[in-house]
Design an enzyme around this catalytic site. Structure first.
Site, PDB file in Angstrom:
ATOM      1  N   TYR A 175       0.208  72.938  -9.965  1.00 57.96           N
ATOM      2  CA  TYR A 175      -0.222  73.920  -8.940  1.00 57.96           C
ATOM      3  C   TYR A 175      -1.279  73.270  -8.040  1.00 57.96           C
ATOM      4  O   TYR A 175      -1.161  73.314  -6.814  1.00 57.96           O
ATOM      5  CB  TYR A 175      -0.788  75.184  -9.598  1.00 57.96           C
ATOM      6  CG  TYR A 175      -1.644  75.970  -8.653  1.00 57.96           C
ATOM      7  CD1 TYR A 175      -3.036  75.910  -8.734  1.00 57.96           C
ATOM      8  CD2 TYR A 175      -1.076  76.716  -7.632  1.00 57.96           C
ATOM      9  CE1 TYR A 175      -3.832  76.578  -7.821  1.00 57.96           C
ATOM     10  CE2 TYR A 175      -1.865  77.401  -6.718  1.00 57.96           C
ATOM     11  CZ  TYR A 175      -3.244  77.310  -6.821  1.00 57.96           C
ATOM     12  OH  TYR A 175      -4.040  77.969  -5.908  1.00 57.96           O
TER      13      TYR A 175
ATOM     14  N   SER B 225      -7.231  76.128  -1.855  1.00 56.30           N
ATOM     15  CA  SER B 225      -7.974  76.586  -3.032  1.00 56.30           C
ATOM     16  C   SER B 225      -9.027  75.571  -3.431  1.00 56.30           C
ATOM     17  O   SER B 225      -8.840  74.364  -3.225  1.00 56.30           O
ATOM     18  CB  SER B 225      -6.981  76.787  -4.180  1.00 56.30           C
ATOM     19  OG  SER B 225      -7.658  76.924  -5.413  1.00 56.30           O
TER      20      SER B 225
ATOM     21  N   LYS C  79      -1.342  72.160  -3.771  1.00 55.69           N
ATOM     22  CA  LYS C  79      -2.342  72.471  -2.736  1.00 55.69           C
ATOM     23  C   LYS C  79      -2.863  71.171  -2.094  1.00 55.69           C
ATOM     24  O   LYS C  79      -3.015  71.094  -0.871  1.00 55.69           O
ATOM     25  CB  LYS C  79      -3.514  73.264  -3.326  1.00 55.69           C
ATOM     26  CG  LYS C  79      -3.173  74.678  -3.760  1.00 55.69           C
ATOM     27  CD  LYS C  79      -2.668  75.539  -2.594  1.00 55.69           C
ATOM     28  CE  LYS C  79      -2.372  76.965  -3.034  1.00 55.69           C
ATOM     29  NZ  LYS C  79      -1.774  77.792  -1.966  1.00 55.69           N
TER      30      LYS C  79
HETATM   31  C1  WQD Z   1     -12.675  82.151 -14.218  1.00 62.91           C
HETATM   32  C2  WQD Z   1     -13.582  81.916 -15.418  1.00 62.91           C
HETATM   33  C3  WQD Z   1     -12.446  80.945 -17.292  1.00 62.91           C
HETATM   34  C4  WQD Z   1      -9.850  84.427 -18.062  1.00 62.91           C
HETATM   35  C5  WQD Z   1      -8.132  79.970 -11.046  1.00 62.91           C
HETATM   36  C6  WQD Z   1      -7.293  78.896 -10.427  1.00 62.91           C
HETATM   37  C7  WQD Z   1      -7.676  78.736  -8.981  1.00 62.91           C
HETATM   38  C8  WQD Z   1      -7.584  80.061  -8.284  1.00 62.91           C
HETATM   39  C9  WQD Z   1      -8.478  81.079  -8.973  1.00 62.91           C
HETATM   40  C10 WQD Z   1      -5.442  80.356  -7.248  1.00 62.91           C
HETATM   41  C11 WQD Z   1     -13.334  80.576 -16.110  1.00 62.91           C
HETATM   42  C12 WQD Z   1     -12.937  82.340 -17.643  1.00 62.91           C
HETATM   43  C13 WQD Z   1     -10.773  83.543 -17.525  1.00 62.91           C
HETATM   44  C14 WQD Z   1     -10.089  84.979 -19.355  1.00 62.91           C
HETATM   45  C15 WQD Z   1     -12.153  83.764 -19.490  1.00 62.91           C
HETATM   46  N1  WQD Z   1      -6.236  80.528  -8.299  1.00 62.91           N
HETATM   47  N2  WQD Z   1     -11.907  83.223 -18.229  1.00 62.91           N
HETATM   48  N3  WQD Z   1     -11.240  84.619 -20.026  1.00 62.91           N
HETATM   49  O1  WQD Z   1      -9.752  79.270 -13.510  1.00 62.91           O
HETATM   50  O2  WQD Z   1     -11.776  79.522 -11.978  1.00 62.91           O
HETATM   51  O3  WQD Z   1      -9.471  79.589 -11.031  1.00 62.91           O
HETATM   52  O4  WQD Z   1      -8.027  81.179 -10.330  1.00 62.91           O
HETATM   53  O5  WQD Z   1      -5.707  79.896  -6.178  1.00 62.91           O
HETATM   54  O6  WQD Z   1      -6.796  77.812  -8.381  1.00 62.91           O
HETATM   55  O7  WQD Z   1      -7.575  77.678 -11.099  1.00 62.91           O
HETATM   56  O8  WQD Z   1     -10.272  81.492 -12.386  1.00 62.91           O
HETATM   57  O9  WQD Z   1     -10.334  83.793 -13.235  1.00 62.91           O
HETATM   58  O10 WQD Z   1      -8.827  82.116 -14.401  1.00 62.91           O
HETATM   59  O11 WQD Z   1     -11.324  81.940 -14.656  1.00 62.91           O
HETATM   60  O12 WQD Z   1     -13.194  83.460 -20.122  1.00 62.91           O
HETATM   61  O13 WQD Z   1      -9.267  85.790 -19.914  1.00 62.91           O
HETATM   62  O14 WQD Z   1     -13.310  82.924 -16.399  1.00 62.91           O
HETATM   63  O15 WQD Z   1     -12.629  80.051 -18.391  1.00 62.91           O
HETATM   64  O16 WQD Z   1     -14.588  80.088 -16.587  1.00 62.91           O
HETATM   65  P1  WQD Z   1     -10.383  79.888 -12.320  1.00 62.91           P
HETATM   66  P2  WQD Z   1     -10.112  82.403 -13.691  1.00 62.91           P
END
Ligand code: WQD
Length: 339
Positions: free
Chosen positions: A148, A124, A152
């Protein structure tokens, strides 16, 4: 000879199984259904016309895994089976270290016992930590800010050490950015249990009326519109990246670290607006506090995947949004066994 897919009924595992079958591989799928449903197997068969050979097991059960290697002729493994919720990993670190480290070690020990030394590992972009500047390049130092992420980073270290100990191994460390979307058929897609952690399933649940509105986690980041910027990649593009990685591993030994991303960053509000344009469905949102641990910007330098594997993404943000919505609209409650 077949490809063993651990976590084969999960979001990425199911889409990769479809693309492996389309590419002519036989697939042996294993899963414990801790974060997926048996119905996924029927849907894979409906899409491809072929049903993967399936064994229900937990990869920590070495005896059960060993039996699969005894019965099947496996030439390579794609390892997806792991827990992946950042917040949960902070609350329950031992559960994450036990499952994500123990699970990989169990798979590698059984592979070694059967002289199977080709593995594609689901890593990741989280391994780039919070200090590296985007676009992120594979040779940057890795780090983590949560259990987590540390699993990785440690998994990658374990795999690199295995290659150092025995140069017959082929190890592909695939660093995913933000997989979203669904197979264009709408038959398989992302089906998180409970409240979605990730943004796209949250958006589609708002769009289908299951959730009231999206909370945008912070609009005071140092980004063009103040909201978080990420490299969203269509899950079918990601799946095809695994097929390319398997083909490479079957011909070349050694370890490769490869970004699977588009090389473009979109903000949260970009994503919301692109979703509304692509689907014609409004997504009400409110600006909320930042989520602890989030970085402002994270997107890939995607050039090495193209150079090494000849792979690059084909789908843009519009198809990602269209396909994510198509899946959710057809499956408002996710994978539900027909009555
Ligand atoms: C994306 C953007 C949030 C939810 C995570 C893990 C990573 C991988 C992918 C496993 C960010 C914003 C999110 C919400 C929001 N997982 N957001 N409101 O955090 O980039 O990555 O998922 O492998 O390891 O860290 O993905 O989709 O959670 O967030 O504003 O309800 O959307 O702040 O900017 P992220 P995400």
């Amino acid at each position: 000879m077949a490809i063993l897919v651990t976590g084969g009924t999960g979001f990425i595992g199911s889409h990769t199984t479809v693309e492996l079958i389309n590419a002519g591989y036989d697939v042996i799928s294993v899963d414990d259904f801790s974060n997926s449903k048996p119905l996924v197997l029927d849907r894979i068969e409906e899409i491809t016309g072929k049903r993967p050979t399936f064994y229900e097991l937990n990869i920590l059960d070495k005896e059960a895994l060993n039996e699969v290697f005894e019965k099947e002729s496996i030439e390579a493994v794609i390892h997806f089976a792991a827990f992946k919720a950042v917040g949960e990993s902070v609350a329950e670190p031992l559960k994450y270290y036990h499952n994500n480290l123990g699970g990989l070690i169990s798979v590698l020990e059984v592979m070694k016992a059967h002289n199977v030394k080709n593995i594609v590992f689901s890593s990741s972009a989280t391994v780039y930590g919070v200090d590296n500047p985007s676009p992120l390049k594979e040779d940057l130092p890795t780090s983590a800010t949560n259990p987590y992420g540390y699993t990785k980073v440690m998994n990658e270290q374990i795999l690199q050490d295995v290659v150092t100990s025995d140069d017959e191994w082929a190890v592909m460390l695939l660093r995913y950015f933000n997989p979203i979307g669904a197979h264009p058929s709408g038959l398989i897609g992302e089906d998180p249990q409970g409240v979605p952690n990730n943004i796209m399933p949250y958006i589609t649940q708002v769009a289908v009326g299951k959730r009231e509105q999206l909370s945008v986690f912070g609009n005071d980041y140092d980004t063009p519109d103040g909201t978080g910027v990420r490299d969203y990649i269509h899950v079918v593009d990601l799946a095809k990246g695994h097929v390319a990685a398997i083909a490479h591993a079957l011909k070349h030994n050694g370890v490769e670290k490869i970004n699977l991303g588009t090389g473009h960053g979109y903000s949260v509000l970009d994503l919301v607006h692109n979703f509304e344009e692509a689907t014609g469905v409004e997504v009400p949102y409110e600006i909320a506090d930042r989520r602890p641990g989030d970085v402002a910007t994270c997107y890939a330098d995607a050039t090495y995947a193209k150079e090494l594997l000849g792979w690059e993404t084909e789908f843009g943000i519009e198809e990602m949004c269209r396909d994510a919505w198509n899946w959710q609209e057809k499956n408002p409650n996710g994978f539900v066994e027909e009555a």
